[in-house]
Design a protein around this motif. Structure first.
Motif, PDB file in Angstrom:
ATOM      1  N   ASN A  17      -2.419   0.265   4.729  1.00  0.00           N
ATOM      2  CA  ASN A  17      -2.019   1.085   3.601  1.00  0.00           C
ATOM      3  C   ASN A  17      -3.289   1.353   2.800  1.00  0.00           C
ATOM      4  O   ASN A  17      -3.938   0.414   2.363  1.00  0.00           O
ATOM      5  CB  ASN A  17      -0.977   0.353   2.753  1.00  0.00           C
ATOM      6  N   GLN A  18      -3.652   2.639   2.631  1.00  0.00           N
ATOM      7  CA  GLN A  18      -4.893   2.958   1.936  1.00  0.00           C
ATOM      8  C   GLN A  18      -4.621   4.040   0.903  1.00  0.00           C
ATOM      9  O   GLN A  18      -3.927   5.008   1.163  1.00  0.00           O
ATOM     10  CB  GLN A  18      -5.948   3.443   2.930  1.00  0.00           C
ATOM     11  N   GLN A  19      -5.178   3.880  -0.262  1.00  0.00           N
ATOM     12  CA  GLN A  19      -5.102   4.881  -1.324  1.00  0.00           C
ATOM     13  C   GLN A  19      -6.523   5.351  -1.627  1.00  0.00           C
ATOM     14  O   GLN A  19      -7.436   4.541  -1.692  1.00  0.00           O
ATOM     15  CB  GLN A  19      -4.498   4.290  -2.594  1.00  0.00           C
ATOM     16  N   ASP A  21      -8.596   8.112  -4.238  1.00  0.00           N
ATOM     17  CA  ASP A  21      -8.577   9.037  -5.374  1.00  0.00           C
ATOM     18  C   ASP A  21      -9.998   9.555  -5.550  1.00  0.00           C
ATOM     19  O   ASP A  21     -10.914   8.787  -5.794  1.00  0.00           O
ATOM     20  CB  ASP A  21      -8.117   8.301  -6.632  1.00  0.00           C
ATOM     21  N   SER A 173     -11.410   3.922  -3.982  1.00  0.00           N
ATOM     22  CA  SER A 173     -10.637   3.722  -2.766  1.00  0.00           C
ATOM     23  C   SER A 173     -10.111   2.297  -2.789  1.00  0.00           C
ATOM     24  O   SER A 173     -10.833   1.368  -3.125  1.00  0.00           O
ATOM     25  CB  SER A 173     -11.531   3.949  -1.544  1.00  0.00           C
ATOM     26  N   SER A 174      -8.856   2.131  -2.467  1.00  0.00           N
ATOM     27  CA  SER A 174      -8.297   0.780  -2.371  1.00  0.00           C
ATOM     28  C   SER A 174      -7.295   0.775  -1.240  1.00  0.00           C
ATOM     29  O   SER A 174      -6.742   1.808  -0.883  1.00  0.00           O
ATOM     30  CB  SER A 174      -7.629   0.384  -3.689  1.00  0.00           C
ATOM     31  N   GLY A 175      -7.056  -0.378  -0.686  1.00  0.00           N
ATOM     32  CA  GLY A 175      -6.108  -0.426   0.418  1.00  0.00           C
ATOM     33  C   GLY A 175      -5.804  -1.855   0.832  1.00  0.00           C
ATOM     34  O   GLY A 175      -6.462  -2.792   0.425  1.00  0.00           O
TER      35      GLY A 175
END
Length: 192
Positions: A17-19, A21, A173-175
Motif C-alpha cells: 500500500n503506497q501513498q 503526494d 511518499s509513504s507506504g
C-alpha cells in the motif's frame, strides 16, 4: 541400494500500500521573467503618437515665399500694363479729360487684379499647406506603423521566452508493505 525421497512446498503472500503526494510547479526562468516584466513596463507607457499640429512646418516648401513674391510681381505688372492700355484707349477716345471716369475705371481694374492676386496667393498657400500636411501625416502614420511592427516582432520573441521554463517538484511518499512466506522442505535419502 539407494532410496531417496524429497519434497518442497513454498507459499508466499505479499501486499503493498503506497501513498504519494507530489506538487509540480512550472514557471518562467528568472531571466525570461525579468525580460517579460521589463517589456510589459515599456509597452504600458506607450501611446499612439498623435499628429503634431505644427508638424507640417518641417515639410513646407522652402521656396514658397519666392513663388509668392514672383506671382505677386507678375500680377502687379499685368495690372500696370492693363491700366496703361486703358489710359491709352481713353486718350484715343478723348475721354482723358474726365478724371472721375478715369478714376472709376482704374479703381475697377485695380479691384479685379487685387481679387485675382488674393485668390492666386490663397491657392498657392493652401496647396503648400496641404502638401506639407499630407507629408507630415504620412510620416506620423509611418512612425506609428513602424512602432507597432517593432512591438509585434518583440512580442513574438517574448513568446519564445515562454518556452524557457523551470520546473520544480516536491512531495512526500509513504507506504506499507506486508508479506508472509511459508515453506516446507523435507528429504530422505538412503544409500549404499
Amino acid at each position: 541400494m539407494a532410496l531417496s525421497l524429497g519434497g518442497s512446498k513454498n507459499k508466499s503472500k505479499s501486499s503493498s500500500n503506497q501513498q504519494f503526494d507530489q506538487n509540480q510547479t512550472t514557471s518562467l526562468s528568472p531571466r525570461a521573467y525579468g525580460l517579460l516584466t521589463d517589456r510589459i513596463g515599456e509597452m504600458g507607457g506607450r501611446e499612439y503618437a498623435a499628429l503634431d499640429p505644427d508638424a507640417y512646418k518641417a515639410y513646407e516648401d522652402p521656396y514658397q515665399q519666392e513663388v509668392i513674391d514672383a506671382t505677386t510681381a507678375d500680377i502687379n505688372a499685368s495690372r500696370d500694363l492693363a491700366m496703361n492700355d486703358q489710359r491709352k484707349a481713353m486718350l484715343a477716345r478723348g475721354a482723358l479729360g474726365s478724371s472721375d471716369r478715369r478714376g472709376v475705371a482704374e479703381a475697377e481694374t485695380r479691384g479685379q487684379y487685387d481679387r485675382t492676386l488674393a485668390t492666386t496667393l490663397a491657392g498657392l498657400r493652401s496647396r503648400g499647406y496641404s502638401q506639407a500636411q499630407g507629408i507630415a501625416q504620412g510620416e506620423n502614420s509611418n512612425k506609428n506603423t513602424f512602432q507597432a511592427q517593432t512591438d509585434a516582432m518583440i512580442n513574438q520573441l517574448m513568446a519564445l521566452l515562454a518556452n524557457e521554463t523551470t520546473t520544480k517538484s516536491s512531495g512526500t511518499s509513504s507506504g506499507t508493505q506486508k508479506g508472509t512466506q511459508t515453506g516446507m522442505n523435507f528429504g530422505f535419502s538412503y544409500g549404499k
